[in-house]
Design a protein around this motif. Structure first.
Motif, PDB file in Angstrom:
ATOM      1  N   ASN A 143     -21.852 -49.745  28.826  1.00 46.55           N
ATOM      2  CA  ASN A 143     -20.613 -48.892  28.395  1.00 46.55           C
ATOM      3  C   ASN A 143     -19.384 -48.984  29.447  1.00 46.55           C
ATOM      4  OD1 ASN A 143     -22.017 -48.453  26.079  1.00 46.55           O
ATOM      5  ND2 ASN A 143     -22.615 -46.268  26.866  1.00 46.55           N
TER       6      ASN A 143
ATOM      7  N   GLN B  88     -27.685 -49.130  29.354  1.00 44.50           N
ATOM      8  CA  GLN B  88     -26.692 -48.688  28.317  1.00 44.50           C
ATOM      9  C   GLN B  88     -25.214 -48.125  29.021  1.00 44.50           C
ATOM     10  OE1 GLN B  88     -26.745 -49.934  24.866  1.00 44.50           O
ATOM     11  NE2 GLN B  88     -24.542 -49.728  25.300  1.00 44.50           N
ATOM     12  N   VAL B  89     -25.622 -47.111  29.709  1.00 51.32           N
ATOM     13  CA  VAL B  89     -24.586 -46.787  30.713  1.00 51.32           C
ATOM     14  C   VAL B  89     -23.815 -47.646  31.156  1.00 51.32           C
ATOM     15  CG1 VAL B  89     -23.947 -45.078  32.605  1.00 51.32           C
ATOM     16  CG2 VAL B  89     -25.581 -44.164  30.910  1.00 51.32           C
TER      17      VAL B  89
ATOM     18  N   GLN C 222     -20.202 -41.348  31.538  1.00 46.90           N
ATOM     19  CA  GLN C 222     -21.045 -42.080  30.249  1.00 46.90           C
ATOM     20  C   GLN C 222     -22.371 -42.014  30.343  1.00 46.90           C
ATOM     21  OE1 GLN C 222     -19.210 -44.549  28.028  1.00 46.90           O
ATOM     22  NE2 GLN C 222     -17.712 -43.154  28.944  1.00 46.90           N
ATOM     23  N   ILE C 223     -22.930 -41.778  29.093  1.00 43.77           N
ATOM     24  CA  ILE C 223     -24.209 -41.602  28.836  1.00 43.77           C
ATOM     25  C   ILE C 223     -24.671 -42.584  28.035  1.00 43.77           C
ATOM     26  CG2 ILE C 223     -24.379 -39.068  29.085  1.00 43.77           C
ATOM     27  CD1 ILE C 223     -24.646 -38.810  26.022  1.00 43.77           C
ATOM     28  N   GLY C 224     -25.970 -42.775  27.793  1.00 42.71           N
ATOM     29  CA  GLY C 224     -26.681 -44.090  27.211  1.00 42.71           C
ATOM     30  C   GLY C 224     -26.635 -44.282  25.719  1.00 42.71           C
TER      31      GLY C 224
ATOM     32  N   GLN D 295     -31.382 -46.180  28.864  1.00 43.17           N
ATOM     33  CA  GLN D 295     -30.274 -45.564  29.015  1.00 43.17           C
ATOM     34  C   GLN D 295     -29.468 -46.046  30.272  1.00 43.17           C
ATOM     35  OE1 GLN D 295     -30.502 -41.251  28.582  1.00 43.17           O
ATOM     36  NE2 GLN D 295     -31.892 -41.371  27.055  1.00 43.17           N
TER      37      GLN D 295
ATOM     38  N   GLU E 198     -26.335 -39.509  33.538  1.00 37.37           N
ATOM     39  CA  GLU E 198     -24.660 -39.756  33.011  1.00 37.37           C
ATOM     40  C   GLU E 198     -24.126 -40.080  34.492  1.00 37.37           C
ATOM     41  OE1 GLU E 198     -20.868 -37.193  31.541  1.00 37.37           O
ATOM     42  OE2 GLU E 198     -22.795 -36.136  31.679  1.00 37.37           O
TER      43      GLU E 198
END
Length: 130
Positions: free
Chosen positions: A56, A52-53, A32-34, A49, A119
């Motif tokens: 997610n 957010q990662v 997962q990326i941001g 980021q 990531e």
């Protein structure tokens, strides 16, 4: 049996892969990326980021019936390893209530999709899901 996991609360994959796949009690999350799933845009700034990662990942875990407590392995790809301490502070907050911390690998890479700064890929296990 493999089961694909998808939630609208995490970004749609940017390629031909699943957000996550459940196999028995294991849950394998794609890196997962941001990306903010509401805007489909990559957040700006390292801290934003990373946060957010983790949001997610948490959304995918919840969609699958898992929690941070079920995470057994974390792989972290950093664009700049000098951000390791800053990352560790956020990571520590995410896993602060987890009794048995997951194993973790952290490496610096030359480039990530969409020029992301981080990531993270996760593997979780929950015996009750077998």
């Amino acid at each position: 049996m493999k089961v694909e996991v998808f939630t609208e609360k995490a970004p749609k994959p940017v390629g031909p892969y699943s957000q996550a796949v459940k196999v028995g009690g294991f849950l394998f999350l794609s890196g997962q990326i941001g990306i903010d799933p509401k805007t489909s845009k990559l957040k700006e700034g390292f801290r934003q980021q990373v946060e957010q990662v983790f949001e997610n990942i948490h959304s995918i875990l919840l969609e699958s019936g898992y929690s941070w407590e079920d995470v057994v392995r974390v792989v972290v790809y950093l664009k700049d390893l000098s951000k390791f301490q800053e990352f560790n502070q956020i990571y520590q907050e995410v896993f602060k209530d987890v009794k048995v911390k997951p194993v973790r690998t952290t490496v610096e890479v030359s480039r990530l999709p969409l020029d992301a700064l981080i990531e993270i890929e996760i593997t979780a296990y929950k015996p009750t899901c077998d």
